[in-house]
Design an enzyme around this catalytic site. Structure first.
Site, PDB file in Angstrom:
ATOM      1  N   GLU A  72       2.983  21.959 -24.143  1.00  0.00           N
ATOM      2  CA  GLU A  72       2.883  20.530 -24.440  1.00  0.00           C
ATOM      3  C   GLU A  72       1.439  20.220 -24.841  1.00  0.00           C
ATOM      4  O   GLU A  72       1.009  19.075 -24.813  1.00  0.00           O
ATOM      5  CB  GLU A  72       3.384  19.678 -23.277  1.00  0.00           C
ATOM      6  CG  GLU A  72       2.822  20.018 -21.923  1.00  0.00           C
ATOM      7  CD  GLU A  72       3.406  19.152 -20.820  1.00  0.00           C
ATOM      8  OE1 GLU A  72       3.333  17.930 -20.931  1.00  0.00           O
ATOM      9  OE2 GLU A  72       3.932  19.725 -19.846  1.00  0.00           O
ATOM     10  N   CYS A 104       6.863  20.357 -18.812  1.00  0.00           N
ATOM     11  CA  CYS A 104       6.602  21.645 -18.152  1.00  0.00           C
ATOM     12  C   CYS A 104       7.815  22.562 -18.137  1.00  0.00           C
ATOM     13  O   CYS A 104       7.726  23.711 -17.717  1.00  0.00           O
ATOM     14  CB  CYS A 104       6.158  21.410 -16.718  1.00  0.00           C
ATOM     15  SG  CYS A 104       4.708  20.373 -16.600  1.00  0.00           S
ATOM     16  N   THR A 145      -5.782  16.850 -10.526  1.00  0.00           N
ATOM     17  CA  THR A 145      -4.597  17.700 -10.747  1.00  0.00           C
ATOM     18  C   THR A 145      -4.596  18.278 -12.171  1.00  0.00           C
ATOM     19  O   THR A 145      -3.554  18.629 -12.694  1.00  0.00           O
ATOM     20  CB  THR A 145      -3.272  16.941 -10.464  1.00  0.00           C
ATOM     21  OG1 THR A 145      -3.104  15.911 -11.466  1.00  0.00           O
ATOM     22  CG2 THR A 145      -3.245  16.305  -9.098  1.00  0.00           C
ATOM     23  N   SER A 194       6.543   9.725 -10.543  1.00  0.00           N
ATOM     24  CA  SER A 194       6.823  11.086 -11.031  1.00  0.00           C
ATOM     25  C   SER A 194       7.203  12.001  -9.867  1.00  0.00           C
ATOM     26  O   SER A 194       8.050  12.886 -10.020  1.00  0.00           O
ATOM     27  CB  SER A 194       5.630  11.646 -11.818  1.00  0.00           C
ATOM     28  OG  SER A 194       4.534  11.946 -10.969  1.00  0.00           O
ATOM     29  N   HIS A 226       7.714  24.357  -9.561  1.00  0.00           N
ATOM     30  CA  HIS A 226       6.722  23.861 -10.507  1.00  0.00           C
ATOM     31  C   HIS A 226       5.641  23.175  -9.662  1.00  0.00           C
ATOM     32  O   HIS A 226       5.958  22.351  -8.790  1.00  0.00           O
ATOM     33  CB  HIS A 226       7.359  22.867 -11.489  1.00  0.00           C
ATOM     34  CG  HIS A 226       6.335  22.096 -12.256  1.00  0.00           C
ATOM     35  ND1 HIS A 226       5.380  22.713 -13.029  1.00  0.00           N
ATOM     36  CD2 HIS A 226       6.066  20.767 -12.331  1.00  0.00           C
ATOM     37  CE1 HIS A 226       4.592  21.804 -13.556  1.00  0.00           C
ATOM     38  NE2 HIS A 226       4.977  20.604 -13.148  1.00  0.00           N
ATOM     39  N   LYS A 235       6.160  19.814  -0.365  1.00  0.00           N
ATOM     40  CA  LYS A 235       7.008  18.611  -0.275  1.00  0.00           C
ATOM     41  C   LYS A 235       8.420  18.929  -0.780  1.00  0.00           C
ATOM     42  O   LYS A 235       9.414  18.553  -0.172  1.00  0.00           O
ATOM     43  CB  LYS A 235       6.471  17.538  -1.241  1.00  0.00           C
ATOM     44  CG  LYS A 235       5.539  16.508  -0.671  1.00  0.00           C
ATOM     45  CD  LYS A 235       5.279  15.485  -1.796  1.00  0.00           C
ATOM     46  CE  LYS A 235       3.912  14.878  -1.762  1.00  0.00           C
ATOM     47  NZ  LYS A 235       3.595  14.084  -0.622  1.00  0.00           N
ATOM     48  N   ASN A 270      -2.978  22.534 -12.420  1.00  0.00           N
ATOM     49  CA  ASN A 270      -1.715  22.425 -13.153  1.00  0.00           C
ATOM     50  C   ASN A 270      -1.843  23.142 -14.499  1.00  0.00           C
ATOM     51  O   ASN A 270      -2.823  22.947 -15.224  1.00  0.00           O
ATOM     52  CB  ASN A 270      -1.345  20.949 -13.371  1.00  0.00           C
ATOM     53  CG  ASN A 270       0.121  20.786 -13.772  1.00  0.00           C
ATOM     54  OD1 ASN A 270       0.827  21.771 -14.019  1.00  0.00           O
ATOM     55  ND2 ASN A 270       0.590  19.555 -13.839  1.00  0.00           N
ATOM     56  N   SER A 303       8.613  16.618 -16.778  1.00  0.00           N
ATOM     57  CA  SER A 303       8.696  15.154 -16.777  1.00  0.00           C
ATOM     58  C   SER A 303       9.459  14.658 -17.979  1.00  0.00           C
ATOM     59  O   SER A 303       9.535  15.318 -19.023  1.00  0.00           O
ATOM     60  CB  SER A 303       7.286  14.569 -16.792  1.00  0.00           C
ATOM     61  OG  SER A 303       6.751  14.626 -15.499  1.00  0.00           O
TER      62      SER A 303
HETATM   63  P1  HMG Z   1      -3.222   9.389  -5.413  1.00  0.00           P
HETATM   64  O1  HMG Z   1      -2.876   7.971  -5.491  1.00  0.00           O
HETATM   65  O2  HMG Z   1      -4.607   9.738  -5.724  1.00  0.00           O
HETATM   66  O3  HMG Z   1      -3.044  10.038  -4.017  1.00  0.00           O
HETATM   67  O4  HMG Z   1      -2.195  10.156  -6.360  1.00  0.00           O
HETATM   68  P2  HMG Z   1      -2.313   9.546  -2.658  1.00  0.00           P
HETATM   69  O5  HMG Z   1      -2.956   8.349  -2.149  1.00  0.00           O
HETATM   70  O6  HMG Z   1      -0.818   9.568  -2.847  1.00  0.00           O
HETATM   71  O7  HMG Z   1      -2.735  10.781  -1.771  1.00  0.00           O
HETATM   72  C1  HMG Z   1      -2.300  12.072  -2.048  1.00  0.00           C
HETATM   73  C2  HMG Z   1      -2.071  12.767  -0.720  1.00  0.00           C
HETATM   74  O8  HMG Z   1      -3.335  12.922  -0.077  1.00  0.00           O
HETATM   75  C3  HMG Z   1      -1.187  11.970   0.226  1.00  0.00           C
HETATM   76  O9  HMG Z   1      -0.407  12.917   0.936  1.00  0.00           O
HETATM   77  C4  HMG Z   1      -2.202  11.320   1.171  1.00  0.00           C
HETATM   78  O10 HMG Z   1      -1.674  11.019   2.456  1.00  0.00           O
HETATM   79  C5  HMG Z   1      -3.260  12.400   1.252  1.00  0.00           C
HETATM   80  P3  HMG Z   1       1.209  12.713   1.069  1.00  0.00           P
HETATM   81  O11 HMG Z   1       1.389  11.449   1.796  1.00  0.00           O
HETATM   82  O12 HMG Z   1       1.734  12.635  -0.364  1.00  0.00           O
HETATM   83  O13 HMG Z   1       1.658  13.949   1.762  1.00  0.00           O
HETATM   84  N1  HMG Z   1      -4.593  11.915   1.605  1.00  0.00           N
HETATM   85  C6  HMG Z   1      -5.434  12.568   2.431  1.00  0.00           C
HETATM   86  N2  HMG Z   1      -5.289  13.737   3.102  1.00  0.00           N
HETATM   87  C7  HMG Z   1      -6.365  14.158   3.859  1.00  0.00           C
HETATM   88  N3  HMG Z   1      -7.519  13.454   3.965  1.00  0.00           N
HETATM   89  C8  HMG Z   1      -7.684  12.287   3.301  1.00  0.00           C
HETATM   90  C9  HMG Z   1      -6.621  11.788   2.501  1.00  0.00           C
HETATM   91  N4  HMG Z   1      -6.446  10.703   1.726  1.00  0.00           N
HETATM   92  C10 HMG Z   1      -5.211  10.792   1.195  1.00  0.00           C
HETATM   93  N5  HMG Z   1      -8.839  11.624   3.418  1.00  0.00           N
HETATM   94  C11 HMG Z   1      -0.884  11.784  -7.473  1.00  0.00           C
HETATM   95  C12 HMG Z   1      -1.655  11.447  -6.200  1.00  0.00           C
HETATM   96  C13 HMG Z   1      -0.256  13.162  -7.315  1.00  0.00           C
HETATM   97  C14 HMG Z   1       0.192  10.754  -7.705  1.00  0.00           C
HETATM   98  C15 HMG Z   1      -1.897  11.797  -8.651  1.00  0.00           C
HETATM   99  O14 HMG Z   1      -2.802  12.860  -8.479  1.00  0.00           O
HETATM  100  C16 HMG Z   1      -1.233  11.951 -10.025  1.00  0.00           C
HETATM  101  O15 HMG Z   1      -0.819  10.964 -10.637  1.00  0.00           O
HETATM  102  N6  HMG Z   1      -1.132  13.221 -10.536  1.00  0.00           N
HETATM  103  C17 HMG Z   1      -0.501  13.481 -11.843  1.00  0.00           C
HETATM  104  C18 HMG Z   1       1.014  13.380 -11.807  1.00  0.00           C
HETATM  105  C19 HMG Z   1       1.668  14.458 -10.977  1.00  0.00           C
HETATM  106  O16 HMG Z   1       1.104  15.490 -10.709  1.00  0.00           O
HETATM  107  N7  HMG Z   1       2.942  14.230 -10.608  1.00  0.00           N
HETATM  108  C20 HMG Z   1       3.718  15.194  -9.877  1.00  0.00           C
HETATM  109  C21 HMG Z   1       5.205  15.198 -10.217  1.00  0.00           C
HETATM  110  S1  HMG Z   1       5.497  15.120 -11.974  1.00  0.00           S
HETATM  111  C22 HMG Z   1       5.311  16.779 -12.537  1.00  0.00           C
HETATM  112  O17 HMG Z   1       5.226  17.663 -11.750  1.00  0.00           O
HETATM  113  C23 HMG Z   1       5.266  17.004 -14.007  1.00  0.00           C
HETATM  114  C24 HMG Z   1       3.893  17.287 -14.588  1.00  0.00           C
HETATM  115  O18 HMG Z   1       3.475  18.596 -14.303  1.00  0.00           O
HETATM  116  C25 HMG Z   1       3.911  17.020 -16.101  1.00  0.00           C
HETATM  117  C26 HMG Z   1       4.957  17.737 -16.957  1.00  0.00           C
HETATM  118  O19 HMG Z   1       6.093  17.940 -16.592  1.00  0.00           O
HETATM  119  O20 HMG Z   1       4.588  18.012 -18.101  1.00  0.00           O
HETATM  120  C27 HMG Z   1       2.839  16.358 -14.028  1.00  0.00           C
END
Ligand code: HMG
Length: 403
Positions: A72, A104, A145, A194, A226, A235, A270, A303
């Site tokens: 991609e 992906c 990421t 996502s 993935h 998770k 990633n 996605s």
């Molecule tokens: P965010 O808002 O920065 O993070 O977004 P958060 O607030 O959800 O925190 C992440 C985790 O850290 C949470 O854990 C928090 O509790 C923890 P969880 O509750 O989920 O188990 N946390 C802490 N832990 C320890 N000490 C601390 C602390 N603070 C918080 N101090 C998000 C996270 C992944 C959403 C963001 O990084 C993002 O948007 N990433 C890109 C999208 C993505 O990866 N999506 C995944 C599924 S989609 C997919 O896999 C397809 C893809 O590869 C694309 C394709 O297919 O081409 C992306």
């Protein structure tokens, strides 16, 4: 199977400090430690060609019937990235070459299509290349990421690593969780959504895999997912265990089934299409003795969205086909970037007006994007040019580059 990761990375501790975020959020919240960064003379083509070179070791390139390039991070709207590889790795004029896209998941679609080609004509060898640069906006939640890398593997009637089972469960739905319009360098994403769509797709795909005659959860030794970030795998596995009626399993038992498959991804980040197969390679390189003959399940998510759940049996002699020391060397020899060099590499832009440019020599890999002229990308082999990368001598903007 072959892998490639760029020779440069950013430690997420550095990113956390600069962005004012606790490193623990990246380390234990996302499960990420480092992320690979592509220098100006690397892209999906150079990384894919490097991975293909390892996958084809000891195999005459002329014996490849088809090359499928899943990405991609395409570099052309018309010409397939596979055609550049066709020349770089010396494939035969009779070898078909094309590119696939579905976020992906297209590498898995390539794998499934390749198995059909091989079933149809068992003397065929199909090379699948998955290569990507994952890029989000600076200082956005997606930034930690990011990553980049490539995996290549050969599909044949005489597999040496994994024999695929016939059952496949898939799920497809038109949603907007992550996308990248043609005019953007970085992805648009609804991050939390996502994750929900990923887990929903996993549940649906598993049910269909079961229905198609797939193996029961308890008969599967390891699970590869993935991995946009490695905690997504943990998770996903906890969620699948629940759906499959195994929510009584201790967290330790759940972790054991995914942990060896997370090791490379934690340090590379990633890699979109390559991510699941990087996890598989990580498992094959790190699983304790006893993996041979065992069953591995794979969940591919792209996605937009589409997912596929499938499985395979590890060949008894799989260890002889791999070189884990080489893979560890790829990681250990990387150069750690300063935050300034990370920005310089991200911001480096190739001309869009047809003018000519020579890229600075940065890559430590076997191929490079030497430049661009009249809108044509010029690729070259670095095999004979063993010189210190420009970037280490001068930096990209005259600033110190390596930590
Ligand atoms: P965010 O808002 O920065 O993070 O977004 P958060 O607030 O959800 O925190 C992440 C985790 O850290 C949470 O854990 C928090 O509790 C923890 P969880 O509750 O989920 O188990 N946390 C802490 N832990 C320890 N000490 C601390 C602390 N603070 C918080 N101090 C998000 C996270 C992944 C959403 C963001 O990084 C993002 O948007 N990433 C890109 C999208 C993505 O990866 N999506 C995944 C599924 S989609 C997919 O896999 C397809 C893809 O590869 C694309 C394709 O297919 O081409 C992306």
């Amino acid at each position: 199977m072959g892998m490639y990761a760029p020779g440069y990375y950013l430690d997420l501790k550095t990113l956390a400090e600069v962005r004012g975020i606790p490193f623990e959020k990246f380390r234990s919240g996302l499960g990420q430690q480092e992320m690979a960064v592509t220098p100006p003379d690397e892209d999906a083509v150079t990384m894919g060609a490097a991975a293909a070179l390892e996958a084809l070791e000891g195999i005459p390139p002329a014996s490849i019937d088809t090359i499928m390039f899943a990405t991609e991070s395409g570099i052309d709207q018309s010409k397939a990235a596979a055609l550049y590889l066709h020349r770089l790795i010396g494939l035969s004029p009779t070898c078909k070459a094309f590119e696939l896209k579905q976020a992906c998941c297209s590498s898995t679609m390539a794998l499934l299509m390749a198995t059909s080609l091989v079933k149809d004509s068992p003397d065929r060898r199909v090379l699948v290349v998955a290569s990507d640069v994952a890029r989000y906006d600076t200082a956005s939640p997606g930034e930690p990421t990011q990553g980049a890398g490539a995996i290549a593997f050969l599909v044949s009637a005489d597999p040496r690593l994994l024999v695929l089972d016939t059952a496949v469960g898939s799920h497809t739905e038109d949603v907007m969780d992550f996308w990248r319009p043609n005019y953007r360098e970085t992805a648009c994403v609804d991050g939390k959504y996502s994750i929900r769509v990923y887990l929903h797709t996993l549940g649906k795909s598993w049910k269909r895999y079961e229905k198609a005659g797939g193996y029961p959860f308890e008969d599967i030794n390891y699970f590869c997912y993935h991995l946009p970030f490695t905690n997504m795998g943990s998770k996903a596995h906890a969620s699948l265990a629940k759906i499959a009626g195994h929510d009584h399993l201790a967290p330790r038992a759940l972790r054991r089934a995914v942990l060896p498959g997370l090791i490379y991804n934690r340090r590379i980040g990633n890699t979109y299409t390559a991510s699941l197969y990087l996890s598989l390679l990580s498992l094959l390189d790190h699983a304790p003795p006893g993996l041979a003959g065992g069953r591995v399940a794979l969940f591919s998510y792209g996605s937009g969205s589409m997912g596929a759940f499938f499985s395979g049996r590890v060949m008894p002699s799989y260890r002889r086909q791999l070189d884990p020391r080489r893979h560890k060397r790829i990681l250990s020899r990387r150069i750690q970037l300063t935050i300034e060099a990370y920005h310089d590499m991200r911001d480096y832009a190739l001309p869009c007006d047809g003018s000519t440019i020579k890229t600075p020599r940065c890559t430590t890999g076997p191929f490079r994007l030497a430049g661009i002229a009249e809108h044509k990308r010029i690729y070259e082999s670095t095999a004979t040019a063993n010189v210190t990368p420009d970037v280490l001598r001068h930096g990209l903007s005259g600033r110190v580059c390596a930590v």
